[in-house]
Scaffold this active site. Sequence first.
Site, PDB file in Angstrom:
ATOM      1  N   TYR A 136       0.837  -1.210   0.000  1.00 52.29           N
ATOM      2  CA  TYR A 136       0.000   0.000   0.000  1.00 52.29           C
ATOM      3  C   TYR A 136       0.872   1.260   0.000  1.00 52.29           C
ATOM      4  O   TYR A 136       1.610   1.526   0.951  1.00 52.29           O
ATOM      5  CB  TYR A 136      -0.952   0.019   1.201  1.00 52.29           C
ATOM      6  CG  TYR A 136      -1.861  -1.203   1.288  1.00 52.29           C
ATOM      7  CD1 TYR A 136      -2.098  -2.010   0.168  1.00 52.29           C
ATOM      8  CD2 TYR A 136      -2.482  -1.560   2.468  1.00 52.29           C
ATOM      9  CE1 TYR A 136      -2.922  -3.126   0.242  1.00 52.29           C
ATOM     10  CE2 TYR A 136      -3.313  -2.674   2.555  1.00 52.29           C
ATOM     11  CZ  TYR A 136      -3.511  -3.452   1.432  1.00 52.29           C
ATOM     12  OH  TYR A 136      -4.321  -4.559   1.512  1.00 52.29           O
TER      13      TYR A 136
ATOM     14  N   HIS B 168       0.479 -11.899   1.243  1.00 49.10           N
ATOM     15  CA  HIS B 168      -0.599 -11.105   0.625  1.00 49.10           C
ATOM     16  C   HIS B 168      -1.443 -11.926  -0.351  1.00 49.10           C
ATOM     17  O   HIS B 168      -2.662 -11.781  -0.411  1.00 49.10           O
ATOM     18  CB  HIS B 168       0.000  -9.885  -0.066  1.00 49.10           C
ATOM     19  CG  HIS B 168      -0.930  -8.708  -0.130  1.00 49.10           C
ATOM     20  ND1 HIS B 168      -0.506  -7.415  -0.057  1.00 49.10           N
ATOM     21  CD2 HIS B 168      -2.271  -8.625  -0.261  1.00 49.10           C
ATOM     22  CE1 HIS B 168      -1.535  -6.596  -0.152  1.00 49.10           C
ATOM     23  NE2 HIS B 168      -2.617  -7.312  -0.284  1.00 49.10           N
TER      24      HIS B 168
HETATM   25  P1  NAP Z   1     -13.782  -0.925   1.618  1.00 46.12           P
HETATM   26  O1  NAP Z   1     -13.340  -0.832   3.015  1.00 46.12           O
HETATM   27  O2  NAP Z   1     -14.831  -1.906   1.269  1.00 46.12           O
HETATM   28  O3  NAP Z   1     -14.254   0.492   1.078  1.00 46.12           O
HETATM   29  C1  NAP Z   1     -13.459   1.644   1.199  1.00 46.12           C
HETATM   30  C2  NAP Z   1     -14.193   2.781   0.507  1.00 46.12           C
HETATM   31  O4  NAP Z   1     -15.438   2.999   1.153  1.00 46.12           O
HETATM   32  C3  NAP Z   1     -13.409   4.087   0.566  1.00 46.12           C
HETATM   33  O5  NAP Z   1     -13.587   4.722  -0.668  1.00 46.12           O
HETATM   34  C4  NAP Z   1     -14.112   4.858   1.675  1.00 46.12           C
HETATM   35  O6  NAP Z   1     -14.064   6.253   1.453  1.00 46.12           O
HETATM   36  C5  NAP Z   1     -15.534   4.375   1.522  1.00 46.12           C
HETATM   37  N1  NAP Z   1     -16.275   4.474   2.779  1.00 46.12           N
HETATM   38  C6  NAP Z   1     -15.846   4.172   4.032  1.00 46.12           C
HETATM   39  N2  NAP Z   1     -16.811   4.402   4.928  1.00 46.12           N
HETATM   40  C7  NAP Z   1     -17.861   4.877   4.243  1.00 46.12           C
HETATM   41  C8  NAP Z   1     -19.134   5.334   4.620  1.00 46.12           C
HETATM   42  N3  NAP Z   1     -19.496   5.354   5.899  1.00 46.12           N
HETATM   43  N4  NAP Z   1     -19.990   5.756   3.657  1.00 46.12           N
HETATM   44  C9  NAP Z   1     -19.603   5.755   2.339  1.00 46.12           C
HETATM   45  N5  NAP Z   1     -18.402   5.342   1.925  1.00 46.12           N
HETATM   46  C10 NAP Z   1     -17.537   4.906   2.860  1.00 46.12           C
HETATM   47  O7  NAP Z   1     -12.563  -1.229   0.617  1.00 46.12           O
HETATM   48  P2  NAP Z   1     -11.011  -1.540   0.742  1.00 46.12           P
HETATM   49  O8  NAP Z   1     -10.253  -0.364   1.187  1.00 46.12           O
HETATM   50  O9  NAP Z   1     -10.649  -2.212  -0.534  1.00 46.12           O
HETATM   51  O10 NAP Z   1     -10.928  -2.700   1.848  1.00 46.12           O
HETATM   52  C11 NAP Z   1     -10.685  -2.444   3.215  1.00 46.12           C
HETATM   53  C12 NAP Z   1      -9.282  -2.840   3.604  1.00 46.12           C
HETATM   54  O11 NAP Z   1      -9.067  -4.234   3.376  1.00 46.12           O
HETATM   55  C13 NAP Z   1      -8.185  -2.193   2.740  1.00 46.12           C
HETATM   56  O12 NAP Z   1      -8.025  -0.834   3.034  1.00 46.12           O
HETATM   57  C14 NAP Z   1      -7.025  -3.085   3.044  1.00 46.12           C
HETATM   58  O13 NAP Z   1      -6.485  -2.783   4.320  1.00 46.12           O
HETATM   59  C15 NAP Z   1      -7.705  -4.456   3.033  1.00 46.12           C
HETATM   60  N6  NAP Z   1      -7.646  -5.122   1.700  1.00 46.12           N
HETATM   61  C16 NAP Z   1      -6.908  -6.267   1.593  1.00 46.12           C
HETATM   62  C17 NAP Z   1      -6.802  -6.914   0.359  1.00 46.12           C
HETATM   63  C18 NAP Z   1      -5.968  -8.155   0.245  1.00 46.12           C
HETATM   64  O14 NAP Z   1      -5.694  -8.595  -0.877  1.00 46.12           O
HETATM   65  N7  NAP Z   1      -5.584  -8.759   1.345  1.00 46.12           N
HETATM   66  C19 NAP Z   1      -7.481  -6.419  -0.771  1.00 46.12           C
HETATM   67  C20 NAP Z   1      -8.262  -5.281  -0.604  1.00 46.12           C
HETATM   68  C21 NAP Z   1      -8.345  -4.655   0.634  1.00 46.12           C
HETATM   69  P3  NAP Z   1     -13.047   7.258   2.209  1.00 46.12           P
HETATM   70  O15 NAP Z   1     -11.732   6.547   2.289  1.00 46.12           O
HETATM   71  O16 NAP Z   1     -13.045   8.465   1.347  1.00 46.12           O
HETATM   72  O17 NAP Z   1     -13.586   7.552   3.582  1.00 46.12           O
END
Ligand code: NAP
Length: 277
Positions: free
Chosen positions: A53, A111
């Site tokens: 990241y 990962h």
């Molecule tokens: P997510 O948590 O499903 O969604 C994040 C998005 O949702 C951001 O754009 C955020 O906006 C928005 N959001 C957050 N709260 C909200 C709310 N209350 N209302 C409306 N929109 C909202 O997606 P993600 O970041 O992909 O997944 C979460 C975490 O999982 C990652 O950050 C990472 O740490 C991990 N991950 C791991 C893998 C892997 O391969 N192991 C893959 C993907 C993700 P803002 O940021 O603008 O607030």
Amino acid sequence: MRYMTLRNGAHVPALGLGTWGMGERAASRPAEVEALKLGLDLGMTLIDTAEMYGEGGAEEVVGEAISGRRDSVYVVSKVYPHNASRTGAIAACERSLRRLKIDTLDLYLLHWRGGIPLAETVEAFEKLKSDGKIRAWGVSNFDPADMADLAKVAPKNACITDQVLYHLGARGIEWDLLPECAAEKIAIMAYSPLGQGSILSHPTLKSVAEKRGVAPATVALGWVLRQDGIIAIPKAARLDHVHAIAAAADLRLEDAELAALDKAFPPPRRATPLEML
Ligand code: NAP
């Protein structure tokens, strides 16, 4: 906050904080640090990051956010598959620790599965554990066949989590991976639990949220947390978003609401390939 106990005895909140997309732009860093600090204040004391990241930038943001309160935070990071060799994983972990400004990672994940033999990665993870650089290790994006391969080369009970895509719109793991991990007491860490925002405008989700007087994101996370053994790690850089995700810790969805969500987002009826981002 709801807590759960991992296979190695660690006590962690079921709702943590993601960091994908953080640490990419210098101008955004102060706001990202503030968002993580607010999340910690609201009880989401598990932070998920990765060397990938922001190519280390997100780990630096996390390092700043946990400064002065490291002992109350459960820190998770991940190694790139191409770094997950016998010596490469050790060097990658040391770089992550430096960026995070900590001595030990609570949890270190592969990962995704790459070309390096799993036995080599496991050997490196076990060495990191015995050297006190990590407290535990796990994997990410492993499907049931990958977990079976891992079980052949890993010490019993050593892998404590599989971090995979799981949200209302991606329920495939309910067919096989979820029950199989539950039977082994391997925690599922649900990534992208908001579907990266893609599910939040769905009319059924919005309607359940409106009737409860909460945000759709709160319901989406309450749904992930309806069952034991799952940790959700939403990412939110906006402070109002952080408040909305924290509210999920107190939300108990009723049977009628769960039934409406099942109708709108049907559970799997057969095995499907593991979805990943
Ligand atoms: P997510 O948590 O499903 O969604 C994040 C998005 O949702 C951001 O754009 C955020 O906006 C928005 N959001 C957050 N709260 C909200 C709310 N209350 N209302 C409306 N929109 C909202 O997606 P993600 O970041 O992909 O997944 C979460 C975490 O999982 C990652 O950050 C990472 O740490 C991990 N991950 C791991 C893998 C892997 O391969 N192991 C893959 C993907 C993700 P803002 O940021 O603008 O607030």
